[in-house]
Design a protein around this motif. Sequence first.
Motif, PDB file in Angstrom:
ATOM      1  N   GLU A 173      -4.767   6.121   1.501  1.00 19.16           N
ATOM      2  CA  GLU A 173      -3.986   4.949   1.102  1.00 19.16           C
ATOM      3  C   GLU A 173      -4.325   4.543  -0.327  1.00 19.16           C
ATOM      4  N   THR A 174      -3.305   4.036  -1.029  1.00 16.71           N
ATOM      5  CA  THR A 174      -3.523   3.448  -2.351  1.00 16.71           C
ATOM      6  C   THR A 174      -3.464   1.930  -2.216  1.00 16.71           C
ATOM      7  N   GLY A 175      -4.082   1.238  -3.150  1.00 16.02           N
ATOM      8  CA  GLY A 175      -4.185  -0.215  -3.058  1.00 16.02           C
ATOM      9  C   GLY A 175      -2.903  -0.947  -3.396  1.00 16.02           C
ATOM     10  N   LYS A 176      -2.874  -2.218  -3.066  1.00 20.65           N
ATOM     11  CA  LYS A 176      -1.749  -3.087  -3.400  1.00 20.65           C
ATOM     12  C   LYS A 176      -1.834  -3.494  -4.869  1.00 20.65           C
ATOM     13  N   LYS A 198       0.825  -1.202   0.000  1.00 15.37           N
ATOM     14  CA  LYS A 198       0.000   0.000   0.000  1.00 15.37           C
ATOM     15  C   LYS A 198       0.862   1.256   0.000  1.00 15.37           C
TER      16      LYS A 198
END
Length: 288
Positions: free
Chosen positions: A259-262, A238
């Motif tokens: 947050e940004t995704g995986k 993340k």
Amino acid sequence: MAGNYLHPKFLNQHFMKKILFSFGLIFIVLNASGQENMVSKRGTSILPEAGDYSIGFDATPFLYYLGNMFNQNGNTPPTADFTYGNPYIITGMYMKSATEAYRGRLGLGFGIQKQDSIVPLVGPSISDLTTTNTTKLSNSSVTIGAGKQWSRGKHRVRGNYGVDAFIGFGTQKTTYDYGQELSDTNNLGGNSRNIEDKSGTTFGLGVRGFVSVEYFFAPKISFSAQYGWGVSFESTGKGKITEEYWDSFDQKVKTTDAETGKSSNFYFGSSGKGFDNTGGSIALNFYF
């Protein structure tokens, strides 16, 4: 992360590298008429022997530097361009026998790109005034590999082949610097703007086979041209995006984080986090 490989600059580098790699192979083969005497005038063996160690340096970035000196665009200075997707490779080997070796590789990629944009100032009583916004992309990667190599050939030229396994890490961050601060007159209409975009740490694993041609132009000193192909897997954790906005109620600048995704990628061929230096490489090797 994979998007970097679709950037026009990267594609041009990839094309140049293939050309340099091809010329490297031609250079080695054309200069391979060699001598049948495998000992120098001082009695030193031309080829490596059992128990020897070696260290090799990737010559491709320096060939890029020389090439860029003759292909400059405007005032752009020549660059060796060690980057996230185009790392600098250092190799080491231990010769178990004259034709069999254990090898290790270290790839280091670091890059910083800056772009300035001239934009008009916002606010009352401002006419034809501008300021500069700056976007900076910084990235880095470290790759460690180990494998085994076998060799065969005659005289000063020999062919090498083998297999390597790799593990790598990488990070990437974009920062935004604005020439005009947020205020009651420059409030973006209540919207926010990015000040930092930080990707999560990328972890990668890879396995590949390789072949190379090596020419010894001096006792235990050689040029080699190498190409590899394999599979690799990358996983990025993340990340975080930081934004700023103008709070009209408190009359001050505030920030928020999101947050940004995986993500994960699986590659066939010569892609991935510097696992194979975009497929081909030309190296200068020293044995001792």
